[in-house]
Design a protein around this motif. Structure first.
Motif, PDB file in Angstrom:
ATOM      1  N   MET A 102     -11.716  -6.809 -10.674  1.00  0.00           N
ATOM      2  CA  MET A 102     -11.261  -7.428  -9.433  1.00  0.00           C
ATOM      3  C   MET A 102     -10.080  -6.629  -8.881  1.00  0.00           C
ATOM      4  O   MET A 102      -9.171  -6.265  -9.608  1.00  0.00           O
ATOM      5  N   ALA A 103     -10.081  -6.373  -7.601  1.00  0.00           N
ATOM      6  CA  ALA A 103      -9.041  -5.569  -6.964  1.00  0.00           C
ATOM      7  C   ALA A 103      -7.742  -6.350  -6.846  1.00  0.00           C
ATOM      8  O   ALA A 103      -7.740  -7.553  -6.618  1.00  0.00           O
ATOM      9  N   ASP A 104      -6.637  -5.626  -6.994  1.00  0.00           N
ATOM     10  CA  ASP A 104      -5.311  -6.211  -6.867  1.00  0.00           C
ATOM     11  C   ASP A 104      -5.030  -6.430  -5.386  1.00  0.00           C
ATOM     12  O   ASP A 104      -4.962  -5.482  -4.608  1.00  0.00           O
ATOM     13  N   LYS A 105      -4.852  -7.689  -4.978  1.00  0.00           N
ATOM     14  CA  LYS A 105      -4.655  -8.019  -3.556  1.00  0.00           C
ATOM     15  C   LYS A 105      -3.288  -7.569  -3.036  1.00  0.00           C
ATOM     16  O   LYS A 105      -3.074  -7.488  -1.840  1.00  0.00           O
ATOM     17  N   SER A 106      -2.336  -7.258  -3.948  1.00  0.00           N
ATOM     18  CA  SER A 106      -1.012  -6.842  -3.504  1.00  0.00           C
ATOM     19  C   SER A 106      -0.993  -5.366  -3.083  1.00  0.00           C
ATOM     20  O   SER A 106      -0.046  -4.916  -2.467  1.00  0.00           O
ATOM     21  N   VAL A 107      -2.036  -4.613  -3.419  1.00  0.00           N
ATOM     22  CA  VAL A 107      -2.123  -3.206  -3.052  1.00  0.00           C
ATOM     23  C   VAL A 107      -2.837  -3.094  -1.710  1.00  0.00           C
ATOM     24  O   VAL A 107      -3.950  -3.571  -1.549  1.00  0.00           O
ATOM     25  N   LYS A 108      -2.158  -2.449  -0.745  1.00  0.00           N
ATOM     26  CA  LYS A 108      -2.745  -2.294   0.589  1.00  0.00           C
ATOM     27  C   LYS A 108      -3.909  -1.302   0.559  1.00  0.00           C
ATOM     28  O   LYS A 108      -3.817  -0.246  -0.045  1.00  0.00           O
ATOM     29  N   GLU A 109      -4.985  -1.694   1.196  1.00  0.00           N
ATOM     30  CA  GLU A 109      -6.132  -0.803   1.342  1.00  0.00           C
ATOM     31  C   GLU A 109      -5.864   0.133   2.509  1.00  0.00           C
ATOM     32  O   GLU A 109      -5.690  -0.311   3.641  1.00  0.00           O
ATOM     33  N   ASN A 110      -5.791   1.430   2.235  1.00  0.00           N
ATOM     34  CA  ASN A 110      -5.671   2.412   3.300  1.00  0.00           C
ATOM     35  C   ASN A 110      -7.057   2.837   3.728  1.00  0.00           C
ATOM     36  O   ASN A 110      -7.919   3.116   2.897  1.00  0.00           O
ATOM     37  N   ARG A 111      -7.261   2.886   5.027  1.00  0.00           N
ATOM     38  CA  ARG A 111      -8.546   3.307   5.582  1.00  0.00           C
ATOM     39  C   ARG A 111      -8.380   4.760   6.022  1.00  0.00           C
ATOM     40  O   ARG A 111      -7.577   5.056   6.905  1.00  0.00           O
ATOM     41  N   SER A 166      -7.381   2.153  -4.126  1.00  0.00           N
ATOM     42  CA  SER A 166      -7.532   1.122  -3.100  1.00  0.00           C
ATOM     43  C   SER A 166      -8.013   1.661  -1.752  1.00  0.00           C
ATOM     44  O   SER A 166      -8.275   0.893  -0.830  1.00  0.00           O
ATOM     45  N   ASP A 167      -8.153   2.979  -1.622  1.00  0.00           N
ATOM     46  CA  ASP A 167      -8.572   3.573  -0.350  1.00  0.00           C
ATOM     47  C   ASP A 167     -10.002   3.184   0.024  1.00  0.00           C
ATOM     48  O   ASP A 167     -10.868   3.062  -0.836  1.00  0.00           O
ATOM     49  N   TYR A 168     -10.203   3.011   1.319  1.00  0.00           N
ATOM     50  CA  TYR A 168     -11.537   2.846   1.887  1.00  0.00           C
ATOM     51  C   TYR A 168     -11.777   4.100   2.712  1.00  0.00           C
ATOM     52  O   TYR A 168     -11.092   4.348   3.710  1.00  0.00           O
TER      53      TYR A 168
END
Length: 167
Positions: A1-10, A36-38
Protein backbone atom coordinates in the motif's frame (compact mmCIF):
# COMPACT_ATOMS: atom_id res chain seq x y z
CA UNK A 1 0.00 0.00 0.00
CA UNK A 2 1.35 3.43 -0.95
CA UNK A 3 2.27 5.94 1.73
CA UNK A 4 -0.34 8.73 1.47
CA UNK A 5 2.04 11.27 3.06
CA UNK A 6 4.37 11.09 0.03
CA UNK A 7 3.34 13.43 -2.77
CA UNK A 8 2.89 11.83 -6.16
CA UNK A 9 4.87 13.79 -8.74
CA UNK A 10 3.50 13.62 -12.25
CA UNK A 11 6.38 13.53 -14.72
CA UNK A 12 6.00 13.84 -18.50
CA UNK A 13 8.87 12.46 -20.57
CA UNK A 14 8.79 13.25 -24.29
CA UNK A 15 9.80 10.23 -26.37
CA UNK A 16 10.42 10.10 -30.13
CA UNK A 17 12.65 7.04 -30.52
CA UNK A 18 15.86 9.04 -30.82
CA UNK A 19 18.97 8.47 -28.74
CA UNK A 20 18.41 11.94 -27.28
CA UNK A 21 15.04 11.03 -25.78
CA UNK A 22 16.34 7.64 -24.70
CA UNK A 23 19.12 9.48 -22.87
CA UNK A 24 16.52 11.74 -21.19
CA UNK A 25 14.55 8.65 -20.07
CA UNK A 26 17.70 7.03 -18.65
CA UNK A 27 18.70 10.31 -17.01
CA UNK A 28 15.32 10.44 -15.28
CA UNK A 29 15.78 6.89 -13.99
CA UNK A 30 19.26 7.64 -12.63
CA UNK A 31 18.69 11.12 -11.22
CA UNK A 32 15.04 11.90 -10.50
CA UNK A 33 13.00 8.71 -10.18
CA UNK A 34 11.05 8.24 -6.97
CA UNK A 35 8.73 5.32 -6.17
CA UNK A 36 5.78 7.71 -5.85
CA UNK A 37 6.21 9.21 -9.35
CA UNK A 38 3.50 8.86 -11.96
CA UNK A 39 5.28 8.89 -15.33
CA UNK A 40 3.66 9.72 -18.65
CA UNK A 41 5.72 8.82 -21.70
CA UNK A 42 4.43 10.89 -24.61
CA UNK A 43 5.03 10.02 -28.25
CA UNK A 44 3.86 12.61 -30.78
CA UNK A 45 3.10 11.14 -34.20
CA UNK A 46 3.60 13.53 -37.11
CA UNK A 47 3.43 11.07 -40.05
CA UNK A 48 6.77 12.33 -41.36
CA UNK A 49 7.01 9.93 -44.30
CA UNK A 50 3.82 11.34 -45.81
CA UNK A 51 5.44 14.75 -46.28
CA UNK A 52 8.09 13.27 -48.57
CA UNK A 53 5.72 11.29 -50.79
CA UNK A 54 5.41 12.10 -54.52
CA UNK A 55 2.62 14.42 -55.69
CA UNK A 56 0.14 11.88 -57.14
CA UNK A 57 0.06 9.33 -54.33
CA UNK A 58 -3.65 8.57 -54.12
CA UNK A 59 -3.99 6.81 -57.46
CA UNK A 60 -1.35 4.19 -56.75
CA UNK A 61 -2.42 3.34 -53.22
CA UNK A 62 0.92 4.54 -51.81
CA UNK A 63 -0.85 6.82 -49.37
CA UNK A 64 -2.73 3.98 -47.66
CA UNK A 65 0.38 1.80 -47.58
CA UNK A 66 2.41 4.63 -46.11
CA UNK A 67 -0.20 5.37 -43.45
CA UNK A 68 -0.35 1.69 -42.48
CA UNK A 69 3.46 1.49 -42.30
CA UNK A 70 3.59 4.58 -40.07
CA UNK A 71 0.84 3.12 -37.85
CA UNK A 72 2.65 -0.21 -37.50
CA UNK A 73 5.92 1.52 -36.68
CA UNK A 74 4.20 3.72 -34.09
CA UNK A 75 2.39 0.77 -32.48
CA UNK A 76 5.68 -1.14 -32.23
CA UNK A 77 7.38 1.84 -30.59
CA UNK A 78 4.52 2.26 -28.10
CA UNK A 79 4.87 -1.41 -27.12
CA UNK A 80 8.61 -0.84 -26.62
CA UNK A 81 7.89 2.14 -24.37
CA UNK A 82 5.40 0.11 -22.33
CA UNK A 83 8.02 -2.63 -21.92
CA UNK A 84 10.62 -0.06 -20.82
CA UNK A 85 8.24 1.32 -18.21
CA UNK A 86 7.56 -2.17 -16.85
CA UNK A 87 11.28 -3.04 -16.81
CA UNK A 88 12.01 0.17 -14.88
CA UNK A 89 9.09 -0.56 -12.53
CA UNK A 90 7.46 2.77 -13.28
CA UNK A 91 3.89 3.65 -12.39
CA UNK A 92 2.17 5.56 -15.19
CA UNK A 93 1.20 5.29 -18.83
CA UNK A 94 2.29 5.64 -22.42
CA UNK A 95 0.36 8.19 -24.45
CA UNK A 96 0.29 8.71 -28.22
CA UNK A 97 -0.76 12.03 -29.68
CA UNK A 98 -0.95 13.43 -33.19
CA UNK A 99 0.47 16.72 -34.28
CA UNK A 100 3.54 18.87 -33.80
CA UNK A 101 5.55 17.71 -30.78
CA UNK A 102 6.21 21.25 -29.55
CA UNK A 103 2.51 21.98 -28.98
CA UNK A 104 1.41 18.43 -28.11
CA UNK A 105 3.92 18.10 -25.27
CA UNK A 106 2.58 21.29 -23.70
CA UNK A 107 -1.05 20.27 -24.25
CA UNK A 108 -0.57 16.85 -22.66
CA UNK A 109 1.37 18.41 -19.78
CA UNK A 110 -1.58 20.69 -19.07
CA UNK A 111 -4.24 17.99 -19.58
CA UNK A 112 -2.40 15.57 -17.31
CA UNK A 113 -1.54 18.26 -14.74
CA UNK A 114 2.12 17.28 -14.67
CA UNK A 115 4.63 18.72 -12.23
CA UNK A 116 7.62 18.46 -14.56
CA UNK A 117 8.54 17.87 -18.20
CA UNK A 118 11.71 16.02 -19.22
CA UNK A 119 12.95 15.99 -22.80
CA UNK A 120 16.10 15.39 -24.77
CA UNK A 121 17.76 17.78 -27.16
CA UNK A 122 19.69 17.29 -30.38
CA UNK A 123 21.96 20.21 -29.52
CA UNK A 124 21.41 22.15 -32.75
CA UNK A 125 23.52 25.23 -33.30
CA UNK A 126 22.06 28.71 -32.85
CA UNK A 127 21.39 29.35 -36.56
CA UNK A 128 19.82 25.95 -37.20
CA UNK A 129 17.70 26.20 -34.04
CA UNK A 130 16.54 29.69 -35.08
CA UNK A 131 15.59 28.58 -38.60
CA UNK A 132 14.06 25.18 -37.81
CA UNK A 133 12.86 25.79 -34.29
CA UNK A 134 13.70 23.52 -31.41
CA UNK A 135 11.03 21.44 -29.69
CA UNK A 136 12.90 21.53 -26.36
CA UNK A 137 13.47 25.29 -26.65
CA UNK A 138 9.77 25.89 -27.38
CA UNK A 139 8.66 23.69 -24.48
CA UNK A 140 11.12 25.39 -22.12
CA UNK A 141 9.85 28.87 -22.98
CA UNK A 142 6.12 28.08 -22.99
CA UNK A 143 5.71 25.57 -20.17
CA UNK A 144 4.03 26.49 -16.90
CA UNK A 145 5.93 23.76 -15.04
CA UNK A 146 9.68 23.11 -14.67
CA UNK A 147 11.38 21.63 -17.73
CA UNK A 148 14.54 19.55 -17.67
CA UNK A 149 16.36 19.36 -20.98
CA UNK A 150 18.85 16.51 -21.02
CA UNK A 151 21.75 17.04 -23.37
CA UNK A 152 23.13 13.78 -24.77
CA UNK A 153 26.76 13.04 -23.95
CA UNK A 154 27.49 11.39 -27.30
CA UNK A 155 31.20 11.92 -28.13
CA UNK A 156 30.47 11.62 -31.87
CA UNK A 157 27.80 14.30 -31.54
CA UNK A 158 30.21 16.61 -29.70
CA UNK A 159 32.90 16.00 -32.32
CA UNK A 160 30.45 16.85 -35.14
CA UNK A 161 29.55 20.13 -33.41
CA UNK A 162 33.23 21.05 -32.94
CA UNK A 163 34.07 20.27 -36.57
CA UNK A 164 31.05 22.28 -37.73
CA UNK A 165 32.19 25.33 -35.78
CA UNK A 166 35.68 25.15 -37.35
CA UNK A 167 34.34 25.33 -40.92
Amino acid sequence: MADKSVKENRILIAMDGSKYCNYAFDWYLENVKKPSDYVILVHCVEMNSLASMPGDIGASGLLMKSIEKERESCDKYLRELTDRMKAAELHGKVKRTSGPARSEILRVAEDEKVDMIITGTRGMGTVRRTLLGSVSDHVLHHSHVPVIICKHKDPDHQQEKQQGSKK
